[in-house]
Design a protein around this motif. Structure first.
Motif, mmCIF file in Angstrom:
data_model
loop_
_atom_site.group_PDB
_atom_site.id
_atom_site.type_symbol
_atom_site.label_atom_id
_atom_site.label_comp_id
_atom_site.label_asym_id
_atom_site.label_seq_id
_atom_site.Cartn_x
_atom_site.Cartn_y
_atom_site.Cartn_z
ATOM 1 N N ASN A 130 0.859 -1.184 0.000
ATOM 2 C CA ASN A 130 0.000 0.000 0.000
ATOM 3 C C ASN A 130 0.894 1.232 0.000
ATOM 4 O O ASN A 130 1.871 1.293 0.738
ATOM 5 C CB ASN A 130 -0.915 0.006 1.220
ATOM 6 C CG ASN A 130 -2.012 1.058 1.123
ATOM 7 O OD1 ASN A 130 -2.139 1.740 0.109
ATOM 8 N ND2 ASN A 130 -2.803 1.192 2.173
ATOM 9 N N TYR A 138 1.935 7.378 3.335
ATOM 10 C CA TYR A 138 1.785 6.093 4.027
ATOM 11 C C TYR A 138 2.289 4.991 3.110
ATOM 12 O O TYR A 138 1.940 4.920 1.933
ATOM 13 C CB TYR A 138 0.324 5.826 4.399
ATOM 14 C CG TYR A 138 0.126 4.438 4.981
ATOM 15 C CD1 TYR A 138 0.495 4.166 6.291
ATOM 16 C CD2 TYR A 138 -0.388 3.397 4.205
ATOM 17 C CE1 TYR A 138 0.346 2.894 6.824
ATOM 18 C CE2 TYR A 138 -0.545 2.127 4.728
ATOM 19 C CZ TYR A 138 -0.171 1.886 6.039
ATOM 20 O OH TYR A 138 -0.309 0.621 6.564
ATOM 21 N N CYS A 172 -3.570 8.757 10.101
ATOM 22 C CA CYS A 172 -3.016 7.426 9.840
ATOM 23 C C CYS A 172 -2.473 6.806 11.121
ATOM 24 O O CYS A 172 -1.249 6.729 11.311
ATOM 25 C CB CYS A 172 -1.928 7.536 8.780
ATOM 26 S SG CYS A 172 -1.573 5.974 7.982
ATOM 27 N N ASP A 198 4.938 -0.943 8.143
ATOM 28 C CA ASP A 198 4.366 0.236 7.498
ATOM 29 C C ASP A 198 5.013 1.505 8.044
ATOM 30 O O ASP A 198 5.495 1.544 9.175
ATOM 31 C CB ASP A 198 2.839 0.273 7.615
ATOM 32 C CG ASP A 198 2.358 0.440 9.044
ATOM 33 O OD1 ASP A 198 3.180 0.343 9.976
ATOM 34 O OD2 ASP A 198 1.148 0.685 9.235
ATOM 35 N N GLU A 246 3.093 0.723 3.156
ATOM 36 C CA GLU A 246 3.155 -0.609 3.757
ATOM 37 C C GLU A 246 4.053 -1.475 2.899
ATOM 38 O O GLU A 246 3.783 -1.696 1.712
ATOM 39 C CB GLU A 246 1.772 -1.244 3.869
ATOM 40 C CG GLU A 246 1.796 -2.623 4.509
ATOM 41 C CD GLU A 246 0.436 -3.285 4.591
ATOM 42 O OE1 GLU A 246 0.388 -4.522 4.791
ATOM 43 O OE2 GLU A 246 -0.580 -2.577 4.436
ATOM 44 N N ALA A 280 -1.627 3.718 13.906
ATOM 45 C CA ALA A 280 -1.064 2.381 13.732
ATOM 46 C C ALA A 280 -2.179 1.353 13.502
ATOM 47 O O ALA A 280 -3.272 1.476 14.060
ATOM 48 C CB ALA A 280 -0.234 1.998 14.952
ATOM 49 N N LYS A 281 -1.898 0.354 12.686
ATOM 50 C CA LYS A 281 -2.876 -0.675 12.352
ATOM 51 C C LYS A 281 -2.526 -1.986 13.061
ATOM 52 O O LYS A 281 -1.352 -2.264 13.294
ATOM 53 C CB LYS A 281 -2.912 -0.885 10.839
ATOM 54 C CG LYS A 281 -3.325 0.371 10.078
ATOM 55 C CD LYS A 281 -3.338 0.126 8.577
ATOM 56 C CE LYS A 281 -3.759 1.380 7.828
ATOM 57 N NZ LYS A 281 -3.784 1.160 6.357
ATOM 58 N N PRO A 282 -3.533 -2.791 13.391
ATOM 59 C CA PRO A 282 -3.256 -4.008 14.175
ATOM 60 C C PRO A 282 -2.513 -5.097 13.412
ATOM 61 O O PRO A 282 -1.806 -5.899 14.009
ATOM 62 C CB PRO A 282 -4.658 -4.487 14.574
ATOM 63 C CG PRO A 282 -5.578 -3.890 13.551
ATOM 64 C CD PRO A 282 -4.972 -2.572 13.169
ATOM 65 N N HIS A 283 -2.651 -5.131 12.092
ATOM 66 C CA HIS A 283 -2.056 -6.236 11.337
ATOM 67 C C HIS A 283 -0.652 -5.925 10.814
ATOM 68 O O HIS A 283 -0.035 -6.777 10.171
ATOM 69 C CB HIS A 283 -2.964 -6.612 10.159
ATOM 70 C CG HIS A 283 -3.071 -5.534 9.112
ATOM 71 N ND1 HIS A 283 -3.886 -4.432 9.270
ATOM 72 C CD2 HIS A 283 -2.448 -5.389 7.907
ATOM 73 C CE1 HIS A 283 -3.769 -3.663 8.200
ATOM 74 N NE2 HIS A 283 -2.905 -4.215 7.370
ATOM 75 N N THR A 284 -0.142 -4.714 11.059
ATOM 76 C CA THR A 284 1.198 -4.347 10.605
ATOM 77 C C THR A 284 2.032 -3.834 11.772
ATOM 78 O O THR A 284 1.495 -3.475 12.825
ATOM 79 C CB THR A 284 1.143 -3.258 9.522
ATOM 80 O OG1 THR A 284 0.463 -2.103 10.045
ATOM 81 C CG2 THR A 284 0.431 -3.758 8.280
ATOM 82 N N GLN A 285 3.340 -3.791 11.577
ATOM 83 C CA GLN A 285 4.270 -3.264 12.578
ATOM 84 C C GLN A 285 4.717 -1.881 12.125
ATOM 85 O O GLN A 285 5.354 -1.735 11.090
ATOM 86 C CB GLN A 285 5.476 -4.193 12.721
ATOM 87 C CG GLN A 285 6.566 -3.682 13.645
ATOM 88 C CD GLN A 285 6.141 -3.696 15.102
ATOM 89 O OE1 GLN A 285 5.480 -4.633 15.551
ATOM 90 N NE2 GLN A 285 6.501 -2.668 15.835
ATOM 91 N N ARG A 286 4.342 -0.848 12.888
ATOM 92 C CA ARG A 286 4.690 0.524 12.518
ATOM 93 C C ARG A 286 6.172 0.788 12.782
ATOM 94 O O ARG A 286 6.686 0.489 13.857
ATOM 95 C CB ARG A 286 3.817 1.506 13.302
ATOM 96 C CG ARG A 286 4.119 2.999 13.076
ATOM 97 C CD ARG A 286 3.877 3.443 11.647
ATOM 98 N NE ARG A 286 2.601 3.063 11.106
ATOM 99 C CZ ARG A 286 1.468 3.774 11.237
ATOM 100 N NH1 ARG A 286 1.491 4.905 11.925
ATOM 101 N NH2 ARG A 286 0.350 3.350 10.678
#
Length: 418
Positions: free
Chosen positions: A221, A239, A280, A252, A241, A282-288
């Motif tokens: 992404n 952003y 934007c 990401d 990913e 932090a998302k649960p399925h990625t490591q920021r």
């Protein structure tokens, strides 16, 4: 007559008294129970009625209280609605005046090519024979040093801004150094040459996120989430990913990007720095990745619009975990060269699409190109520095001729008046 009536009344009272004594005395318990029942009934009726009255008035009071509460809340919301909206807008806004990358803060990196020259002398050239030292493998066409290793020279090497960079990888037209920033985490400095692409095409490939989605298969992404509207800023928040191996979560990034064009030094610099942005989280399925920065300095061999370009890329990111050394070595020696080859081919394809007048490429080019300010005159299509200088001289000469003609005219007028 009166006496007779009095005697009859007295007799009636005596009979009533005898009756009451006889009957009430025998049935007093029954009468008492009836009287108690009657009293209980009347009391229950009064209690129920009182309860109904209290319930009725309590309901009326609660409705009035609720209406009053709603009226007050509605009034407060109406009075403070503007403030609430402004507060929400403030929470979701991004302060470009504070977060914009200023040239003064990155000015030193404009001289990365001068730094590179000294870096090469200090780290990859032999002081005796002045030939190249071998880094990890030999590259065809490079004359390498054959001097025996001088232990004394190695031990006496001074630790300075250049020697902290360790030569790491060498491939045709590419050399990589690394410097340990944190235990197990390295910053990398990469020098690359592309003899067949132009600097301005290379710049546009770097900043065109939609085009990158087509050629970079690691970009899961990639999108611009904010843009600085100040004229000439060329600043965006992006952003990104990045695809990682299946055993790891994707990484990401949210980073601030800005590019500068230095017309005197004839270099372009692209700066990326990780940043927080309210749009934007932090998302649960990625490591920021919260620690990321890069400086890419692009220099044309001749001019910005002619083939021949080299660049120095210095970057660091902290993926948030301790990666085994063999994985980092594999990434650096396999993935990095592969990516640079992809980037080279993507730039060639971009130039080809531009020549074929591909609509999206042309629109992007027109939007981001400002020949009068951002680029030197030699980047105007079909012109070179010599053409520009010659045209400028012709313009000055013609202007001087016009001035001389006007002076002659006014001299003639003044002479006639006299």
């Amino acid at each position: 007559m009166a006496l007779k009536l009095a005697m009859n009344g007295s007799l009636a009272l005596r009979k009533l008294n005898r009756y009451l004594r006889k009957n009430v005395k025998d049935q007093s318990s029954s009468i008492l129970r009836l009287w108690a029942t009657q009293c209980e009934f009347v009391f229950a009726q009064q209690l129920r009625r009182s309860q109904q009255i209290l319930t009725h008035y309590a309901k009326i009071w609660e409705e009035r209280a609720l209406r009053e509460l709603l009226r007050r809340v509605r009034g407060q919301v109406q009075r403070h609605a503007k403030g609430f909206l402004l507060s929400s807008a403030t929470l979701l806004s991004f302060d470009w005046e504070r977060e914009r990358i200023e040239l003064e803060s990155v000015q030193e990196h404009m001289d990365d090519f001068q730094f590179l020259e000294r870096l090469q002398q200090e780290t990859i050239y032999c002081r005796k024979c002045e030939k190249r030292k071998q880094i990890d493998s030999r590259v065809e066409g490079v004359s390498y040093c054959c001097c025996p290793k001088n232990v004394t020279e190695m031990l006496s090497a001074e630790r300075n801004a250049y020697t902290v960079w360790e030569p790491y990888i060498e491939q045709p037209r590419m050399i990589t150094w690394r410097q340990e920033v944190k235990p197990g985490l390295y910053a990398y400095k990469v020098y690359v040459e592309y003899p067949d692409v132009t600097a301005e095409d290379f710049l546009h490939v770097q900043i065109d996120v939609e085009y990158r989605k087509k050629w970079d298969n690691t970009a899961v992404n990639l999108e611009i989430i904010d843009e600085d509207t100040s004229k000439g800023s060329h600043s965006h928040v992006i952003y990104w990913e990045a695809l990682w191996p299946k055993l790891f979560a994707n990484r990401d990034y949210v980073y601030n990007r800005r590019y500068f064009v230095d017309r005197q030094r004839r270099v372009i610099m692209i700066v990326n720095k990780s940043i927080e942005h309210p749009k934007c989280p932090a998302k649960p399925h990625t490591q920021r990745v919260h620690e990321y920065w890069s400086y890419m300095v692009i220099k044309p061999t001749t001019t910005f619009n002619k083939p021949g370009v080299s660049f120095v890329l210095t970057y660091f990111d902290n993926p948030g975990l301790s990666i085994p050394k063999y994985i980092t070595t594999w990434v650096a020696k396999k993935q990095m060269p592969d990516f640079l080859n992809q980037l080279h081919q993507a730039t060639l394809n971009y130039a080809k699409a531009k020549k074929q007048n591909e609509t999206r490429i042309i629109e992007f080019w027109d939007k981001h190109k400002d020949p009068g300010f951002e680029y030197p005159p030699d980047t105007l299509l079909g012109y070179s520095v010599e053409d520009f200088s010659e045209a400028q001289k012709e313009e000055e000469s013609s202007l001087q001729k016009v001035v001389e003609k006007k002076l002659k005219f006014w001299r003639y007028i003044l002479f006639k008046i006299k």
